[in-house]
Design a protein around this motif. Sequence first.
Motif, PDB file in Angstrom:
ATOM      1  N   ALA A 362       0.797  -1.233   0.000  1.00 55.51           N
ATOM      2  CA  ALA A 362       0.000   0.000   0.000  1.00 55.51           C
ATOM      3  C   ALA A 362       0.828   1.280   0.000  1.00 55.51           C
ATOM      4  CB  ALA A 362      -0.944  -0.007   1.202  1.00 55.51           C
ATOM      5  N   HIS A 363       2.131   1.179  -0.246  1.00 57.44           N
ATOM      6  CA  HIS A 363       2.986   2.364  -0.360  1.00 57.44           C
ATOM      7  C   HIS A 363       2.944   2.913  -1.790  1.00 57.44           C
ATOM      8  CE1 HIS A 363       4.819   1.832   3.590  1.00 57.44           C
ATOM      9  NE2 HIS A 363       4.996   0.547   3.326  1.00 57.44           N
ATOM     10  N   PRO A 364       3.322   4.180  -1.979  1.00 52.70           N
ATOM     11  CA  PRO A 364       3.360   4.727  -3.338  1.00 52.70           C
ATOM     12  C   PRO A 364       4.343   4.009  -4.255  1.00 52.70           C
ATOM     13  CG  PRO A 364       3.340   6.511  -1.738  1.00 52.70           C
ATOM     14  CD  PRO A 364       3.536   5.234  -0.968  1.00 52.70           C
ATOM     15  N   SER A 365       5.397   3.430  -3.664  1.00 52.94           N
ATOM     16  CA  SER A 365       6.425   2.767  -4.471  1.00 52.94           C
ATOM     17  C   SER A 365       6.938   3.742  -5.539  1.00 52.94           C
ATOM     18  CB  SER A 365       5.863   1.476  -5.067  1.00 52.94           C
ATOM     19  OG  SER A 365       6.849   0.781  -5.795  1.00 52.94           O
ATOM     20  N   ILE A 366       6.886   3.363  -6.807  1.00 55.98           N
ATOM     21  CA  ILE A 366       7.375   4.248  -7.865  1.00 55.98           C
ATOM     22  C   ILE A 366       6.291   5.208  -8.361  1.00 55.98           C
ATOM     23  CG2 ILE A 366       9.188   2.700  -8.660  1.00 55.98           C
ATOM     24  CD1 ILE A 366       7.275   1.708 -10.823  1.00 55.98           C
ATOM     25  N   TYR A 367       5.064   5.062  -7.826  1.00 52.96           N
ATOM     26  CA  TYR A 367       3.958   5.903  -8.283  1.00 52.96           C
ATOM     27  C   TYR A 367       3.786   7.103  -7.355  1.00 52.96           C
ATOM     28  CZ  TYR A 367       3.288   1.861 -11.170  1.00 52.96           C
ATOM     29  OH  TYR A 367       3.513   0.835 -12.058  1.00 52.96           O
ATOM     30  N   ALA A 368       4.850   7.860  -7.231  1.00 47.77           N
ATOM     31  CA  ALA A 368       4.865   9.071  -6.416  1.00 47.77           C
ATOM     32  C   ALA A 368       5.612  10.145  -7.180  1.00 47.77           C
ATOM     33  CB  ALA A 368       5.542   8.805  -5.077  1.00 47.77           C
ATOM     34  N   ARG A 369       5.336  11.374  -6.820  1.00 53.99           N
ATOM     35  CA  ARG A 369       6.046  12.500  -7.426  1.00 53.99           C
ATOM     36  C   ARG A 369       6.933  13.158  -6.373  1.00 53.99           C
ATOM     37  NH1 ARG A 369       4.063  14.834 -12.326  1.00 53.99           N
ATOM     38  NH2 ARG A 369       2.251  13.708 -13.138  1.00 53.99           N
ATOM     39  N   LYS A 370       8.125  13.502  -6.767  1.00 53.65           N
ATOM     40  CA  LYS A 370       9.019  14.285  -5.923  1.00 53.65           C
ATOM     41  C   LYS A 370       9.518  15.451  -6.746  1.00 53.65           C
ATOM     42  CE  LYS A 370      10.527  10.736  -2.656  1.00 53.65           C
ATOM     43  NZ  LYS A 370      11.677  10.045  -2.049  1.00 53.65           N
ATOM     44  N   ARG A 371       9.330  16.639  -6.172  1.00 58.76           N
ATOM     45  CA  ARG A 371       9.681  17.872  -6.887  1.00 58.76           C
ATOM     46  C   ARG A 371       8.994  17.928  -8.251  1.00 58.76           C
ATOM     47  NH1 ARG A 371      14.275  15.928  -4.462  1.00 58.76           N
ATOM     48  NH2 ARG A 371      15.131  17.244  -2.803  1.00 58.76           N
ATOM     49  N   GLY A 372       7.760  17.434  -8.293  1.00 58.69           N
ATOM     50  CA  GLY A 372       6.959  17.525  -9.503  1.00 58.69           C
ATOM     51  C   GLY A 372       7.261  16.485 -10.559  1.00 58.69           C
ATOM     52  N   LYS A 373       8.166  15.561 -10.278  1.00 61.12           N
ATOM     53  CA  LYS A 373       8.547  14.564 -11.279  1.00 61.12           C
ATOM     54  C   LYS A 373       8.158  13.170 -10.809  1.00 61.12           C
ATOM     55  CE  LYS A 373      12.498  17.269 -12.952  1.00 61.12           C
ATOM     56  NZ  LYS A 373      13.968  17.284 -13.161  1.00 61.12           N
ATOM     57  N   LEU A 374       7.596  12.400 -11.721  1.00 64.55           N
ATOM     58  CA  LEU A 374       7.238  11.024 -11.397  1.00 64.55           C
ATOM     59  C   LEU A 374       8.493  10.163 -11.308  1.00 64.55           C
ATOM     60  CD1 LEU A 374       4.082  10.209 -13.548  1.00 64.55           C
ATOM     61  CD2 LEU A 374       4.284  10.002 -11.079  1.00 64.55           C
ATOM     62  N   LEU A 375       8.580   9.367 -10.248  1.00 67.56           N
ATOM     63  CA  LEU A 375       9.719   8.460 -10.104  1.00 67.56           C
ATOM     64  C   LEU A 375       9.788   7.480 -11.263  1.00 67.56           C
ATOM     65  CD1 LEU A 375       9.513   7.576  -6.310  1.00 67.56           C
ATOM     66  CD2 LEU A 375      11.102   9.143  -7.406  1.00 67.56           C
ATOM     67  N   ILE A 376       8.622   7.031 -11.723  1.00 67.04           N
ATOM     68  CA  ILE A 376       8.595   5.982 -12.737  1.00 67.04           C
ATOM     69  C   ILE A 376       9.222   6.437 -14.056  1.00 67.04           C
ATOM     70  CG2 ILE A 376       6.308   6.579 -13.648  1.00 67.04           C
ATOM     71  CD1 ILE A 376       5.778   3.563 -13.878  1.00 67.04           C
ATOM     72  N   THR A 377       9.227   7.744 -14.309  1.00 67.09           N
ATOM     73  CA  THR A 377       9.794   8.236 -15.561  1.00 67.09           C
ATOM     74  C   THR A 377      11.258   8.619 -15.438  1.00 67.09           C
ATOM     75  OG1 THR A 377       9.074  10.486 -15.056  1.00 67.09           O
ATOM     76  CG2 THR A 377       7.552   9.111 -16.328  1.00 67.09           C
ATOM     77  N   ASN A 378      11.756   8.739 -14.229  1.00 67.07           N
ATOM     78  CA  ASN A 378      13.117   9.224 -14.044  1.00 67.07           C
ATOM     79  C   ASN A 378      14.102   8.179 -13.537  1.00 67.07           C
ATOM     80  OD1 ASN A 378      12.944  12.238 -14.570  1.00 67.07           O
ATOM     81  ND2 ASN A 378      11.255  11.939 -13.152  1.00 67.07           N
ATOM     82  N   GLN A 379      13.613   7.155 -12.894  1.00 66.00           N
ATOM     83  CA  GLN A 379      14.533   6.153 -12.341  1.00 66.00           C
ATOM     84  C   GLN A 379      14.123   4.745 -12.753  1.00 66.00           C
ATOM     85  OE1 GLN A 379      13.275   8.562 -10.039  1.00 66.00           O
ATOM     86  NE2 GLN A 379      15.103   9.839 -10.141  1.00 66.00           N
ATOM     87  N   LYS A 380      13.774   4.569 -14.009  1.00 64.84           N
ATOM     88  CA  LYS A 380      13.270   3.275 -14.463  1.00 64.84           C
ATOM     89  C   LYS A 380      14.260   2.147 -14.215  1.00 64.84           C
ATOM     90  CE  LYS A 380       9.928   4.775 -17.939  1.00 64.84           C
ATOM     91  NZ  LYS A 380       9.526   4.725 -19.359  1.00 64.84           N
ATOM     92  N   LYS A 381      15.520   2.443 -14.302  1.00 67.99           N
ATOM     93  CA  LYS A 381      16.518   1.388 -14.159  1.00 67.99           C
ATOM     94  C   LYS A 381      16.813   1.061 -12.697  1.00 67.99           C
ATOM     95  CE  LYS A 381      18.850   2.399 -18.539  1.00 67.99           C
ATOM     96  NZ  LYS A 381      20.121   2.767 -19.203  1.00 67.99           N
ATOM     97  N   GLN A 382      16.379   1.914 -11.784  1.00 66.15           N
ATOM     98  CA  GLN A 382      16.634   1.677 -10.366  1.00 66.15           C
ATOM     99  C   GLN A 382      15.339   1.846  -9.567  1.00 66.15           C
ATOM    100  OE1 GLN A 382      19.845   4.715 -10.212  1.00 66.15           O
ATOM    101  NE2 GLN A 382      21.080   3.089  -9.320  1.00 66.15           N
ATOM    102  N   GLN A 383      14.281   1.235 -10.079  1.00 67.71           N
ATOM    103  CA  GLN A 383      12.970   1.425  -9.481  1.00 67.71           C
ATOM    104  C   GLN A 383      12.916   0.950  -8.034  1.00 67.71           C
ATOM    105  OE1 GLN A 383      10.437  -0.586 -12.270  1.00 67.71           O
ATOM    106  NE2 GLN A 383      10.259   1.176 -13.634  1.00 67.71           N
ATOM    107  N   GLU A 384      13.500  -0.195  -7.752  1.00 63.24           N
ATOM    108  CA  GLU A 384      13.447  -0.729  -6.400  1.00 63.24           C
ATOM    109  C   GLU A 384      14.181   0.189  -5.434  1.00 63.24           C
ATOM    110  OE1 GLU A 384      14.161  -4.919  -4.019  1.00 63.24           O
ATOM    111  OE2 GLU A 384      14.425  -4.815  -6.175  1.00 63.24           O
ATOM    112  N   TYR A 385      15.284   0.764  -5.870  1.00 69.81           N
ATOM    113  CA  TYR A 385      16.082   1.641  -5.017  1.00 69.81           C
ATOM    114  C   TYR A 385      15.335   2.945  -4.736  1.00 69.81           C
ATOM    115  CZ  TYR A 385      19.822   4.740  -3.482  1.00 69.81           C
ATOM    116  OH  TYR A 385      20.578   5.640  -2.776  1.00 69.81           O
ATOM    117  N   TYR A 386      14.651   3.486  -5.726  1.00 68.51           N
ATOM    118  CA  TYR A 386      14.004   4.783  -5.595  1.00 68.51           C
ATOM    119  C   TYR A 386      12.547   4.703  -5.098  1.00 68.51           C
ATOM    120  CZ  TYR A 386      17.849   7.314  -7.790  1.00 68.51           C
ATOM    121  OH  TYR A 386      19.065   7.877  -8.059  1.00 68.51           O
ATOM    122  N   SER A 387      12.021   3.530  -4.891  1.00 69.23           N
ATOM    123  CA  SER A 387      10.630   3.402  -4.464  1.00 69.23           C
ATOM    124  C   SER A 387      10.387   4.077  -3.115  1.00 69.23           C
ATOM    125  CB  SER A 387      10.244   1.922  -4.360  1.00 69.23           C
ATOM    126  OG  SER A 387      10.185   1.337  -5.634  1.00 69.23           O
TER     127      SER A 387
END
Length: 423
Positions: A362-387
């Motif tokens: 139930a966490h945002p995981s990669i479906y969160a925005r930080k500083r207006g940017k979606l994690l899923i579009t910026n850290q695709k190669k390190q999704q687990e690390y940036y979740s």
Amino acid sequence: MEVYSTINERWRLCTLACFIGCIILICSLNYNTSKNVSVLQSMAISVTSSHEFSSPNVQLSQPSNYNENMNGTIKGECNIFDGKWVYSPQSSPPYSGLQCPFLSDQVSCKRNGRPGFEYENWSWEAKECDIPRLNGRDMLERLRGKRVIIVGDSLNRNQWESLACLLYSAVPPSRTRVNVKSAVYKVFRAKDYKCSVEFYWSPFLVQLEVNYNKANDSRILRLDTLSTSSRKWKGADIMVFNTGHWWVHPGKIKAWDLFQHNGKLFEEMEIELAFEMAMKTWAHWVDTEVDTSKSRVFFRSISPEHKEKPTCYNRTQPIMDESYVAIFPESIIEIVKRTIGGMRTPVRYLNITKLSQYRADAHPSIYARKRGKLLITNQKKQQEYYSDCSHWCLPGVPDTWNRLLYASMVLHNLSNSTSHIDL
């Protein structure tokens, strides 16, 4: 003589008829009384077993030997924090994220493109009793003319967003005011109920003082001084506090350079010692500044993270292993319990740690925005690390925290109409 005999006979017949009529009337009254008692008993059973509490007059029973321990149990009564998650796809979430335009990007998982919404359909059920579902209008009625403050870190902000949305969705938007512009103060107001729910950013509860100096910037954590926002906490009718996570941030994300206590500066100090000093500072403020005839104080326990394996990344189901324990320093948790246990002011411990441990899904995981940017579009190669495995999607787990807060209000008779506390 004959006339007298006839009258006498008629009198006897009249008397007998009256006597029989009285017997019939008494039997009829007994039957109706029995029937009415039966109906009243049936109504009482119906109210007691109801899942919905639509009126502040409807309460769960409170035993005469009332006594609450640190697990949230009331002696002789059900522990609402001991139970299990039940998948309930037929039950809709208490609100839609689209109903609350003020929800932050950090927690708006659906808006941020998360596929699948099974995480919204799990319901927390206590083992030994039914927990009332949060009725937004009833809670507003209970809070009529009152102030709620939620003080702490971003997890308490997560809880504030949940509660604000739950109440906002229960009334016409035109009858509310929501201010979320400030990073350190947010407020929801319901105009017709003259109540407010406020959030104060204070991750340590004590004051973090930042001195900007060209030669040497310093961040001093003043262990004996409560947060400057505390002057605004005073007088609130319900207070919900938390702290813990920021105390264990390591390395570069540590928030302070020096500790201060009794006018002395310390470069090094054991975290447990510093934390206990800070908790005592908070406890002293509560014991001296809170009017217990008016206010009620809650302390929410640690919201578990799922950064260690199994992480929250890509999870769609709760953790079913009941022996699983999320990693967090037990010493910090014990200091909280010990501090609360030694206070003069009654503080109710919202023990949401265990029930939240299982919800790695139930966490945002990669479906969160930080500083207006979606994690899923910026850290695709390190999704687990940036979740983001710390905060929670909304609708989601913090709605259950607020449901248990609401249940505590019901269980402890915290309502306008029934409590001497006038809450």
